[in-house]
Design an enzyme around this catalytic site. Structure first.
Site, short mmCIF file in Angstrom:
data_model
loop_
_atom_site.label_atom_id
_atom_site.label_comp_id
_atom_site.label_asym_id
_atom_site.label_seq_id
_atom_site.Cartn_x
_atom_site.Cartn_y
_atom_site.Cartn_z
CB CYS A 163 -1.09 -0.13 1.17
SG CYS A 163 -1.82 -1.43 1.20
CG HIS A 303 -1.72 4.53 5.29
ND1 HIS A 303 -1.55 4.24 3.75
CD2 HIS A 303 -1.93 3.23 5.65
CE1 HIS A 303 -1.69 3.03 3.53
NE2 HIS A 303 -2.04 2.35 4.77
CD GLU A 314 -1.54 7.62 9.20
OE1 GLU A 314 -0.88 8.46 8.36
OE2 GLU A 314 -2.25 6.86 9.22
CE LYS A 332 -5.39 4.41 2.19
NZ LYS A 332 -4.57 5.52 2.59
CG HIS A 337 -6.26 0.96 1.24
ND1 HIS A 337 -5.52 1.52 0.78
CD2 HIS A 337 -5.58 0.09 2.39
CE1 HIS A 337 -3.99 1.27 0.85
NE2 HIS A 337 -4.41 0.65 2.14
CG PHE A 398 -0.01 -6.05 4.45
CD1 PHE A 398 -0.64 -4.87 5.27
CD2 PHE A 398 -1.01 -6.93 3.79
CE1 PHE A 398 -1.89 -5.13 5.99
CE2 PHE A 398 -2.34 -7.15 4.34
CZ PHE A 398 -2.59 -6.21 5.52
#
Length: 410
Positions: A163, A303, A314, A332, A337, A398
């Site tokens: 991502c 994010h 975050e 998002k 996403h 990831f």
């Protein structure tokens, strides 16, 4: 900015997303707070626990000629559409191909092609496969097709960092120009992963929201009721250019692509390090790379995927790196996403926030979670004040990938 460092600017934007088939329609929907998430109707939807996603608002088959579309995986279709938009937006310049580069990646690549081609091979044999099967499934296919179309010979690269892919691609493009390898680079990310196998796999990892009764409200970053991310698809592409080159041809400049920072958690293949130090350090490295101070940053596009743990980590990382003065949004909440495409479109949103001096509000943020100590944009878009402004776009993936890209006003 160091006196001997090449300044990199953004001169073109292109996107196709769940909110719109181009940048203008996507940005308008974002400022209006509209959701691009809808219930799925595919024949496999009853076999998975998650029945909604952010499907592209404009199907690529409506844009590309059928003979061309048949040679491309859906992710490549999105990338080519967005790249063409960005190139036209940059003025479709005449440029020496040896000084033009491409950096466009995908987190998953041509997964739709892989699955459908395997089924065809099993059912009807190898000789029924398209000769374009391999170019359709390979993750670097988008970069290859774009480079062929534009005659880009300075290098065609495909970063793959889950991502964080789109953001890392833009950072790599900045470096290509700074190093003298290119005068212009087309950079960003793409993804087309709305398929039963992917939805089932993410659901098995307990990563996705299961709010099937109200999908448009399922993606709710920083909200107490968040329960996972919502899958989306599309692409976001920018044209980067040395400022000298852009000024020489009279190009419109949206913003300065000031720098990027990278770290890796080295902690868990899918989970974030609870201390959030990787995200904090990525932002700090982006600031150093851009010759900025934390106090210069007025806005962060987080994010923020809407996962219970990720958003909290975050928010803490943003506060540790930048402080609590910057206003934070999480787009998002409306697009879902886009995985490898997320960093591309969210960089565009960050660029437009600076260029137009307005930050979209976070959708579905009804009840902010406890312990979120940053200034979240709620309810209505918020204006940015001042002349010299800086903003950061965060993208985490990831594998422990952390990328922050810093932009400033011209």
């Amino acid at each position: 900015m160091s006196k001997d460092r090449v300044r990199v600017v953004v001169t073109g934007l292109g996107a196709t997303t769940p909110l719109g088939g181009d940048v203008a329609s996507t940005w308008s929907a974002l400022l209006e707070g509209r959701s691009g998430i809808r219930t799925l109707t595919e024949d496999w939807v009853d076999t998975v626990p998650v029945k909604f996603a952010g499907v592209a608002a404009v199907d690529p088959g409506e844009v590309l000629p059928r003979p061309e579309a048949r040679r491309l995986d859906r992710a490549e279709q999105f990338a080519l559409i967005a790249a063409r938009q960005a190139w036209q937006d940059a003025g479709a310049p005449e440029v020496d191909g040896d000084r033009l580069g491409v950096v466009v990646g995908s987190g998953i690549g041509g997964i739709g092609t892989i699955l459908s081609a395997y089924d065809l091979y099993r059912e009807k044999g190898w000789n029924r496969l398209s000769p374009f099967t391999v170019p359709m499934l390979m993750p670097n296919g988008s970069a290859g097709w774009i480079s062929i179309e534009l005659g880009a010979k300075a290098g065609a690269h495909a970063t793959v960092s889950a991502c964080a892919t789109g953001a890392e691609s833009i950072g790599y493009g900045i470096d290509m120009i700074r190093s003298g390898r290119a005068d212009m680079v087309v950079a960003g990310g793409t993804e087309a992963a709305i398929h039963g196998l992917n939805v089932a796999s993410f659901a098995a990892a307990r990563a996705m929201s299961t709010r099937n009764d109200e999908p448009e409200r399922a993606s709710r970053p920083f909200d107490k009721g968040r329960d996972g991310f919502v899958l989306g698809e599309g692409a976001g592409i920018v044209v980067l250019e040395s400022e000298e080159h852009a000024l020489a041809r009279g190009a419109r400049i949206y913003a300065v692509a000031a720098g990027a920072g990278y770290t890796s958690d080295a902690f868990h293949i899918t989970g974030l390090d609870p201390d959030g130090k990787g995200g904090t350090e990525a932002m700090l490295r982006a600031l150093r790379n851009a010759d900025l101070a934390p106090s210069d940053v007025v806005h962060v596009n987080a994010h923020a995927t809407s996962t219970p743990l990720g958003d909290e980590i975050e928010a803490r990382a943003i506060k540790d790196a930048i402080g609590d003065h910057a206003i934070v949004t999480a787009t998002k909440s409306m697009t879902g996403h886009l995985l490898g495409g997320a960093g591309g479109i969210e960089s565009i949103f960050t660029i437009l926030a600076l260029h137009e001096r307005i930050v979209p509000a976070i959708a579905n943020l009804d009840d902010p979670a406890d312990g979120i100590e940053v200034d979240l944009v709620r309810g209505e878009p918020r204006k940015l004040e001042g002349d010299q402004l800086a903003a950061i776009n965060n993208s985490f993936g990831f594998g422990g990938h952390n990328v922050a890209v810093a932009f400033t006003t011209v």
